[in-house]
Design a protein around this motif. Structure first.
Motif, PDB file in Angstrom:
ATOM      1  N   PHE A 101      16.403  72.705 -15.362  1.00  0.00           N
ATOM      2  CA  PHE A 101      15.775  71.414 -15.072  1.00  0.00           C
ATOM      3  C   PHE A 101      16.778  70.411 -14.517  1.00  0.00           C
ATOM      4  N   VAL A 102      17.887  70.225 -15.211  1.00  0.00           N
ATOM      5  CA  VAL A 102      18.883  69.239 -14.778  1.00  0.00           C
ATOM      6  C   VAL A 102      19.523  69.676 -13.461  1.00  0.00           C
ATOM      7  N   THR A 103      19.810  70.954 -13.344  1.00  0.00           N
ATOM      8  CA  THR A 103      20.415  71.459 -12.114  1.00  0.00           C
ATOM      9  C   THR A 103      19.468  71.291 -10.935  1.00  0.00           C
ATOM     10  N   GLN A 104      18.180  71.540 -11.153  1.00  0.00           N
ATOM     11  CA  GLN A 104      17.185  71.351 -10.096  1.00  0.00           C
ATOM     12  C   GLN A 104      17.068  69.876  -9.730  1.00  0.00           C
ATOM     13  N   LEU A 105      17.108  69.018 -10.717  1.00  0.00           N
ATOM     14  CA  LEU A 105      17.058  67.580 -10.464  1.00  0.00           C
ATOM     15  C   LEU A 105      18.244  67.144  -9.595  1.00  0.00           C
ATOM     16  N   LEU A 106      19.440  67.622  -9.913  1.00  0.00           N
ATOM     17  CA  LEU A 106      20.627  67.292  -9.126  1.00  0.00           C
ATOM     18  C   LEU A 106      20.530  67.854  -7.709  1.00  0.00           C
ATOM     19  N   PHE A 107      20.002  69.069  -7.588  1.00  0.00           N
ATOM     20  CA  PHE A 107      19.848  69.683  -6.267  1.00  0.00           C
ATOM     21  C   PHE A 107      18.934  68.821  -5.389  1.00  0.00           C
ATOM     22  N   PHE A 108      17.761  68.464  -5.906  1.00  0.00           N
ATOM     23  CA  PHE A 108      16.816  67.717  -5.089  1.00  0.00           C
ATOM     24  C   PHE A 108      17.234  66.259  -4.885  1.00  0.00           C
ATOM     25  N   LYS A 109      18.008  65.698  -5.815  1.00  0.00           N
ATOM     26  CA  LYS A 109      18.602  64.376  -5.593  1.00  0.00           C
ATOM     27  C   LYS A 109      19.519  64.456  -4.375  1.00  0.00           C
ATOM     28  N   ASN A 110      20.320  65.505  -4.302  1.00  0.00           N
ATOM     29  CA  ASN A 110      21.212  65.665  -3.154  1.00  0.00           C
ATOM     30  C   ASN A 110      20.439  65.876  -1.860  1.00  0.00           C
ATOM     31  N   ILE A 111      19.343  66.581  -1.925  1.00  0.00           N
ATOM     32  CA  ILE A 111      18.518  66.782  -0.725  1.00  0.00           C
ATOM     33  C   ILE A 111      17.973  65.431  -0.250  1.00  0.00           C
ATOM     34  N   ALA A 112      17.587  64.572  -1.186  1.00  0.00           N
ATOM     35  CA  ALA A 112      17.136  63.223  -0.811  1.00  0.00           C
ATOM     36  C   ALA A 112      18.276  62.421  -0.189  1.00  0.00           C
ATOM     37  N   VAL A 113      19.485  62.562  -0.723  1.00  0.00           N
ATOM     38  CA  VAL A 113      20.655  61.894  -0.144  1.00  0.00           C
ATOM     39  C   VAL A 113      20.865  62.373   1.293  1.00  0.00           C
ATOM     40  N   VAL A 114      20.712  63.674   1.516  1.00  0.00           N
ATOM     41  CA  VAL A 114      20.827  64.218   2.881  1.00  0.00           C
ATOM     42  C   VAL A 114      19.805  63.545   3.787  1.00  0.00           C
ATOM     43  N   GLY A 115      18.580  63.379   3.305  1.00  0.00           N
ATOM     44  CA  GLY A 115      17.549  62.707   4.096  1.00  0.00           C
ATOM     45  C   GLY A 115      17.942  61.288   4.461  1.00  0.00           C
ATOM     46  N   GLY A 116      18.483  60.554   3.515  1.00  0.00           N
ATOM     47  CA  GLY A 116      18.933  59.197   3.795  1.00  0.00           C
ATOM     48  C   GLY A 116      20.076  59.161   4.800  1.00  0.00           C
ATOM     49  N   LEU A 117      21.003  60.101   4.669  1.00  0.00           N
ATOM     50  CA  LEU A 117      22.110  60.176   5.614  1.00  0.00           C
ATOM     51  C   LEU A 117      21.629  60.515   7.020  1.00  0.00           C
ATOM     52  N   LEU A 118      20.642  61.388   7.121  1.00  0.00           N
ATOM     53  CA  LEU A 118      20.092  61.722   8.440  1.00  0.00           C
ATOM     54  C   LEU A 118      19.403  60.516   9.068  1.00  0.00           C
ATOM     55  N   ALA A 119      18.716  59.722   8.241  1.00  0.00           N
ATOM     56  CA  ALA A 119      18.095  58.500   8.765  1.00  0.00           C
ATOM     57  C   ALA A 119      19.161  57.519   9.242  1.00  0.00           C
ATOM     58  N   LEU A 120      20.250  57.412   8.499  1.00  0.00           N
ATOM     59  CA  LEU A 120      21.350  56.543   8.910  1.00  0.00           C
ATOM     60  C   LEU A 120      21.974  57.053  10.213  1.00  0.00           C
ATOM     61  N   ALA A 121      22.120  58.371  10.328  1.00  0.00           N
ATOM     62  CA  ALA A 121      22.656  58.952  11.567  1.00  0.00           C
ATOM     63  C   ALA A 121      21.731  58.661  12.742  1.00  0.00           C
ATOM     64  N   ALA A 122      20.439  58.707  12.509  1.00  0.00           N
ATOM     65  CA  ALA A 122      19.474  58.468  13.586  1.00  0.00           C
ATOM     66  C   ALA A 122      19.462  57.006  14.029  1.00  0.00           C
ATOM     67  N   HIS A 123      19.593  56.081  13.093  1.00  0.00           N
ATOM     68  CA  HIS A 123      19.457  54.654  13.400  1.00  0.00           C
ATOM     69  C   HIS A 123      20.780  53.935  13.622  1.00  0.00           C
ATOM     70  N   GLY A 124      21.869  54.518  13.175  1.00  0.00           N
ATOM     71  CA  GLY A 124      23.171  53.893  13.368  1.00  0.00           C
ATOM     72  C   GLY A 124      23.484  52.859  12.312  1.00  0.00           C
ATOM     73  N   ALA A 125      24.618  52.186  12.502  1.00  0.00           N
ATOM     74  CA  ALA A 125      25.181  51.298  11.488  1.00  0.00           C
ATOM     75  C   ALA A 125      24.580  49.909  11.461  1.00  0.00           C
ATOM     76  N   GLY A 126      23.792  49.555  12.445  1.00  0.00           N
ATOM     77  CA  GLY A 126      23.244  48.211  12.506  1.00  0.00           C
ATOM     78  C   GLY A 126      24.226  47.231  13.126  1.00  0.00           C
ATOM     79  N   ALA A 127      23.784  45.994  13.248  1.00  0.00           N
ATOM     80  CA  ALA A 127      24.575  44.969  13.941  1.00  0.00           C
ATOM     81  C   ALA A 127      25.805  44.537  13.165  1.00  0.00           C
TER      82      ALA A 127
END
Length: 136
Positions: A101-127
């Motif tokens: 359970f805890v290991t799965q929670l950590l795995f999917f938390k990291n997958i969500a972090v990857v999603g956020g990083l990809l959104a940041l890569a797509a949109h850039g750093a901002g002004a």
């Protein structure tokens, strides 16, 4: 959404990623032997090199996001690093049931972090970044 609000949210996003990755990278420096041992424990080759690579990615990537310099590349590198690390260090499918359970929670938390990083890569750093300053 207005530009000031977008820029505020992108800055907060960058800072939250820094809070996530920078302490992890510094922890790998201060606990280097333990990091090497942990990498060895999952059977990865060249654990010392792996530890150096991991702490470099986390620290340099964090500093890049903090400054907003090379943000798209830093976000992509951190996303790839996080994805790969998740499969080796949070392999919930390979742990005893009482740890899954805890290991799965950590795995999917990291997958969500990857999603956020990809959104940041797509949109850039901002002004409010060195990237934007260089573009001007």
């Amino acid at each position: 959404m207005s530009k000031p609000i977008q820029n505020s949210l992108i800055l907060v996003s960058r800072l939250l990623f820094v809070i996530f990755f920078l302490p992890a990278g510094i922890g790998k420096v201060t606990g280097f032997a333990g990091t090497v041992g942990y990498i060895s424990s999952v059977g990865l080759p060249l654990p010392t090199l792996g530890a150096i690579l991991a702490l470099s990615v986390e620290i340099l990537g964090s500093l890049a996001l903090l400054a907003g310099l090379g943000t798209r590349i830093a976000a992509l590198v951190l996303a790839a690093f996080t994805l790969v690390a998740s499969f080796f260090f949070h392999a919930y499918w390979a742990v005893p049931a009482d740890q899954a359970f805890v290991t799965q929670l950590l795995f999917f938390k990291n997958i969500a972090v990857v999603g956020g990083l990809l959104a940041l890569a797509a949109h850039g750093a901002g002004a409010w970044s060195l990237d934007a300053r260089q573009e001007r």
